[in-house]
Motif scaffolding. Structure first.
Motif, PDB file in Angstrom:
ATOM      1  N   ILE B  17       0.869  -1.180   0.073  1.00  0.00           N
ATOM      2  CA  ILE B  17       0.020  -0.062   0.073  1.00  0.00           C
ATOM      3  C   ILE B  17       0.911   1.207  -0.048  1.00  0.00           C
ATOM      4  N   PRO B  18       2.138   1.317   1.017  1.00  0.00           N
ATOM      5  CA  PRO B  18       2.826   2.411   0.747  1.00  0.00           C
ATOM      6  C   PRO B  18       3.280   2.770  -0.526  1.00  0.00           C
ATOM      7  N   ALA B 135     -27.567   3.934   2.705  1.00  0.00           N
ATOM      8  CA  ALA B 135     -28.465   3.729   3.923  1.00  0.00           C
ATOM      9  C   ALA B 135     -28.123   3.033   4.982  1.00  0.00           C
ATOM     10  N   LEU B 136     -27.105   2.109   4.917  1.00  0.00           N
ATOM     11  CA  LEU B 136     -26.507   1.378   5.985  1.00  0.00           C
ATOM     12  C   LEU B 136     -25.511   2.576   7.117  1.00  0.00           C
ATOM     13  N   GLY B 137     -25.183   3.085   6.148  1.00  0.00           N
ATOM     14  CA  GLY B 137     -24.052   4.049   6.884  1.00  0.00           C
ATOM     15  C   GLY B 137     -22.649   3.522   6.942  1.00  0.00           C
ATOM     16  N   GLY B 138     -21.583   4.355   7.104  1.00  0.00           N
ATOM     17  CA  GLY B 138     -20.351   3.648   7.090  1.00  0.00           C
ATOM     18  C   GLY B 138     -19.322   4.587   6.813  1.00  0.00           C
ATOM     19  N   GLN B 139     -18.276   4.235   6.700  1.00  0.00           N
ATOM     20  CA  GLN B 139     -17.001   5.083   6.313  1.00  0.00           C
ATOM     21  C   GLN B 139     -16.296   4.352   5.154  1.00  0.00           C
ATOM     22  N   VAL B 140     -15.409   5.235   4.418  1.00  0.00           N
ATOM     23  CA  VAL B 140     -14.492   4.761   3.473  1.00  0.00           C
ATOM     24  C   VAL B 140     -13.133   5.115   4.100  1.00  0.00           C
ATOM     25  N   VAL B 141     -12.234   3.949   3.905  1.00  0.00           N
ATOM     26  CA  VAL B 141     -10.922   4.083   4.408  1.00  0.00           C
ATOM     27  C   VAL B 141      -9.870   4.444   3.507  1.00  0.00           C
ATOM     28  N   GLY B 147      -0.841   9.164   5.931  1.00  0.00           N
ATOM     29  CA  GLY B 147      -1.397   7.835   6.628  1.00  0.00           C
ATOM     30  C   GLY B 147      -2.995   7.721   6.312  1.00  0.00           C
ATOM     31  N   GLU B 148      -3.521   7.187   7.076  1.00  0.00           N
ATOM     32  CA  GLU B 148      -5.000   6.795   7.077  1.00  0.00           C
ATOM     33  C   GLU B 148      -5.941   7.750   7.468  1.00  0.00           C
ATOM     34  N   ASP B 167      -6.064  12.828  -5.163  1.00  0.00           N
ATOM     35  CA  ASP B 167      -5.417  11.879  -6.126  1.00  0.00           C
ATOM     36  C   ASP B 167      -4.620  10.942  -5.565  1.00  0.00           C
ATOM     37  N   ASP B 168      -3.717  11.250  -4.632  1.00  0.00           N
ATOM     38  CA  ASP B 168      -2.592  10.542  -3.981  1.00  0.00           C
ATOM     39  C   ASP B 168      -3.083   9.535  -2.943  1.00  0.00           C
ATOM     40  N   GLU B 169      -4.672   9.223  -3.056  1.00  0.00           N
ATOM     41  CA  GLU B 169      -5.152   8.312  -1.976  1.00  0.00           C
ATOM     42  C   GLU B 169      -5.291   7.064  -2.642  1.00  0.00           C
ATOM     43  N   LEU B 170      -5.261   6.138  -1.809  1.00  0.00           N
ATOM     44  CA  LEU B 170      -5.890   4.819  -2.363  1.00  0.00           C
ATOM     45  C   LEU B 170      -6.981   4.337  -1.147  1.00  0.00           C
TER      46      LEU B 170
END
Ligand SMILES: Cc1cc2nc3c(=O)[nH]c(=O)nc-3n(C[C@H](O)[C@H](O)[C@H](O)COP(=O)(O)OP(=O)(O)OC[C@H]3O[C@@H](n4cnc5c(N)ncnc54)[C@H](O)[C@@H]3O)c2cc1C
Ligand code: FES
Ligand code: FES
Lengths: 169, 290
Positions: B17-18, B135-141, B147-148, B167-170
Motif C-alpha cells: 500500500i505505501p 442507507a446502512l451508513g459507514g466509512q471509506v478508509v 497515513g490513514e 489523487d494521491d490516496e488509495l
C-alpha cells in the motif's frame, strides 16, 4: 508502446509471449495465441460471448480483463473442455438438445454453464435462467439452452466435479 | 459504442500500500486506479478517460476479504468482488439491503469481476451497492502520504463522478456499522431491462421497536447528480408508528425532496411519480410487511 512478457496458462498449457500492456485477455487469446473459439460480441461486458473460466470455477468476461491480470490463473476456453478428442458432457448436451443455431454465443454459453455447474451441480430451472443472465443469444430463444444445462447436469457425475475443484484443466 | 482496442497506457503494479500511495503521488493526475475494470476499461474503450498509467491492485495483499466482526460490523476490502457479498451468510443475515443490491447487480460474470469499492469510488448516482451502503451508513478508509483517514459515506460523494478521495490516496476498506437486533434494511431498484443500470434505486435502514421507527436512513439513486439521503422524509418517520397513512405521507414527501432529470433511462416526471411508490415498498420490504 509498452510491451511485457506475459505467461498465460490456457487449457492446461503455459504460453509465454510478448504483448502490449493494454492487451485484453480476449485479444491475447484470439490474436496472440490464435485460440479463436472465444468470441468478441460487444466489448463492454454485456453479451457474455467472451466468457472464459478462471481456475475451473469463476466465469469472467475476457473483453474487460487485461491479459496481465490473468497471469498465474488457470484459464479454460471452450477448446479446453474437449479432452483427447472427446466432447465434454456439456458440449454433448448442447448438441443433443439442439441448443446451437448460429453458434456465436455457444462458446460463452458452454463456459458459463461450466461455471454454473461447478458451483452448483444440480441447479433449478430458475437458477439456470438467472445464471445465464449475462449471456445473450440472438437465435435460440433460450429454451433449448436451459434444457441443455439441465441435461448436462443430469449427465455429469457431480461428485467428480466437486472433487476435481471445478471444470476444465 | 466501443472501439475494439484500448488506448495506450502504462501499468503500475505496486507490491504494498505505501508503494501504491507513493506511485499515486509521483504521477498525480495521470494515473487511474484499476480494480475490477468493469467501469475503468469501458471508459478507456470509449475514450471517456485516457490515463497515462493504470495502477493495478493485483500485487496488494490483504484487501480481498469481506469480514463480519461481531461488535464492530462489516469490513469490505478494496479488492473484494460483488459476488463475495452473496457468498457471505453474515451479509445476507445482517445487511439485507447490501445483499439485495448485490443480488440484482449486473450479471454473474460482472459480479465475479466488479469490486464493491469500485462501485463506491465510481461516484455514480445509479450505483447499487453504493445506494445500499449510504442507507446502512459507514466509512471509506483512505490511505495517503500522511497515513490513514476515514471519510463518512454521507460526505464521500461531492458531485457526479467526484469523491472526497484525493489523487494521491488509495481507498483500502469500506466499514459498515454493526446492526442491532432491531435494525431492518432493504433495497429495491427499477430498471428498463434486467441487466441495465438503475433508473431509480432506493435503500432504507430502520431501527424498529414495536412497529415504532426510532431511527432511519433512506437513500435514493438516479434522482440527482449524486446518491442522496432523503432527510426531510426521514424526519417524518422518526418516533412514529408505521401505518398506511404515514407511508402515503412519506411517499408524497419523497416526491418533493428529490431533483430528478430526464435522461436516456427515464424522465423527471416518471421518476417523481414512482419515487414515492418504491419508497413505500422498500419500507414494507424492510419491516417484512409484505
Ligand atoms: C455489463 C455491466 C453491467 C453493470 N451493471 C451494474 C449494476 O447493475 N449496478 C451497478 O451499480 N453498476 C453496474 N455496472 C458498473 C460497474 O460494474 C460497477 O460500478 C463496479 O462496482 C465497478 O467496480 P470495478 O471493480 O470494476 O471498478 P473499476 O472499473 O476498476 O473502477 C471504478 C472506479 O473506481 C476507482 N477505484 C476503484 N478502486 C479504487 C481504489 N481502491 N482506490 C481508489 N480508486 C478506486 C477507479 O479508479 C475508477 O474510477 C455494470 C458494468 C457493466 C460493464
Ligand atoms: S464481448 Fe465481452 S461481454 Fe460481450
Ligand atoms: S445460437 Fe446464435 S446467438 Fe445463440
Amino acid at each position: 508502446m509498452r510491451t511485457k512478457m506475459i505467461t498465460l496458462c490456457v487449457n492446461g498449457r503455459d504460453h509465454r509471449f510478448e504483448a502490449p500492456v493494454n492487451r485484453t485477455l480476449l485479444q491475447a487469446l484470439r490474436d496472440d495465441l490464435k485460440l479463436t473459439e472465444t468470441k468478441y460480441g460487444c466489448g463492454t461486458g454485456e453479451c457474455g460471448g467472451c466468457t472464459v473460466l478462471m481456475d475451473g470455477k469463476d466465469s469472467i468476461c475476457s473483453c474487460l480483463t487485461l491479459a496481465v491480470e490473468a497471469e498465474g490463473r488457470h484459464i479454460t476456453t471452450v477448446g479446453g473442455m474437449t479432452q483427447d478428442g472427446e466432447l465434454h458432457p456439456i458440449q454433448i448436451a448442447f448438441i443433443e438438445e439442439g441448443a446451437i443455431q448460429c453458434g456465436y454465443c455457444t462458446p460463452g454459453m458452454i463456459m458459463r454453464t461450466a461455471s454454473i455447474l461447478a458451483n452448483n451441480p444440480t441447479p433449478s430451472e430458475e437458477e439456470i435462467r438467472r445464471g445465464l443472465d449475462g449471456n445473450l443469444c440472438r437465435c435460440t430463444g433460450y429454451e433449448k439452452i436451459v434444457q441443455a444445462v439441465q441435461r448436462a447436469s443430469q449427465m455429469m457425475d457431480t461428485t467428480q466435479i466437486q472433487k476435481s475443484g471445478g471444470m476444465g484443466q | 459504442m466501443s472501439s475494439r482496442v484500448l488506448p495506450q497506457f502504462d501499468l503500475l503494479t505496486p507490491q504494498s500500500i505505501p508503494e501504491a500511495v507513493a506511485m499515486l503521488a509521483q504521477h498525480q493526475g495521470q494515473v487511474s486506479v484499476l480494480a475490477g475494470g468493469t467501469d475503468m476499461l469501458v471508459w478507456n474503450y470509449i475514450r471517456k478517460v485516457k490515463p497515462a498509467y493504470l495502477l493495478r491492485l493485483s500485487g496488494l495483499d490483504d484487501l480481498d476479504n469481506v469480514n463480519y466482526i461481531p461488535g464492530e460490523g462489516l469490513r469490505i476490502g478494496a479488492k473484494a468482488k460483488v459476488v463475495q457479498l452473496l457468498d457471505n451468510p453474515d451479509v445476507a443475515e445482517k445487511f439485507p439491503a447490501l445483499f439485495q443490491a448485490a443480488e440484482t447487480f449486473a450479471t454473474p460474470q460482472i459480479r465475479n469481476m466488479a469490486t464493491v469499492m469500485g462501485n463506491v469510488l465510481r461516484g455514480s448516482p445509479a450505483g447499487d451497492c453504493s445506494c445500499a451502503i449510504l442507507a446502512l451508513g459507514g466509512q471509506v478508509v483512505l490511505q495517503g502520504p500522511e497515513g490513514e483517514r476515514l471519510v463518512d459515506i454521507d460526505d464521500f460523494w461531492v458531485a457526479y463522478g467526484v469523491t472526497e478521495r484525493k489523487d494521491d490516496e488509495l481507498a483500502v476498506e469500506l466499514r459498515i456499522p454493526e446492526p442491532t437486533s432491531t435494525t431492518r434494511s432493504a433495497f429495491i431498484r427499477m430498471t428498463r431491462v434486467h441487466e441495465d443500470l438503475a433508473k431509480l434505486n432506493v435503500a432504507v435502514c430502520l431501527e424498529i421497536n414495536q412497529n415504532t421507527c426510532q431511527q432511519v436512513r433512506i437513500s435514493m439513486g438516479c434522482v440527482g447528480p449524486i446518491l442522496v439521503r432523503l432527510k426531510q422524509t426521514e424526519k417524518m418517520l422518526v418516533g412514529k408508528q408505521i401505518s398506511d397513512g404515514l407511508l402515503q405521507q412519506l411517499a408524497a414527501s419523497a416526491q418533493e425532496e428529490i431533483a430528478p432529470i430526464d435522461d436516456q433511462r427515464s424522465t423527471e416526471e416518471y421518476r417523481r411519480q414512482v419515487a414515492g411508490v418504491i419508497l413505500k415498498r422498500v419500507i414494507e420490504k424492510a419491516i417484512g410487511a409484505h
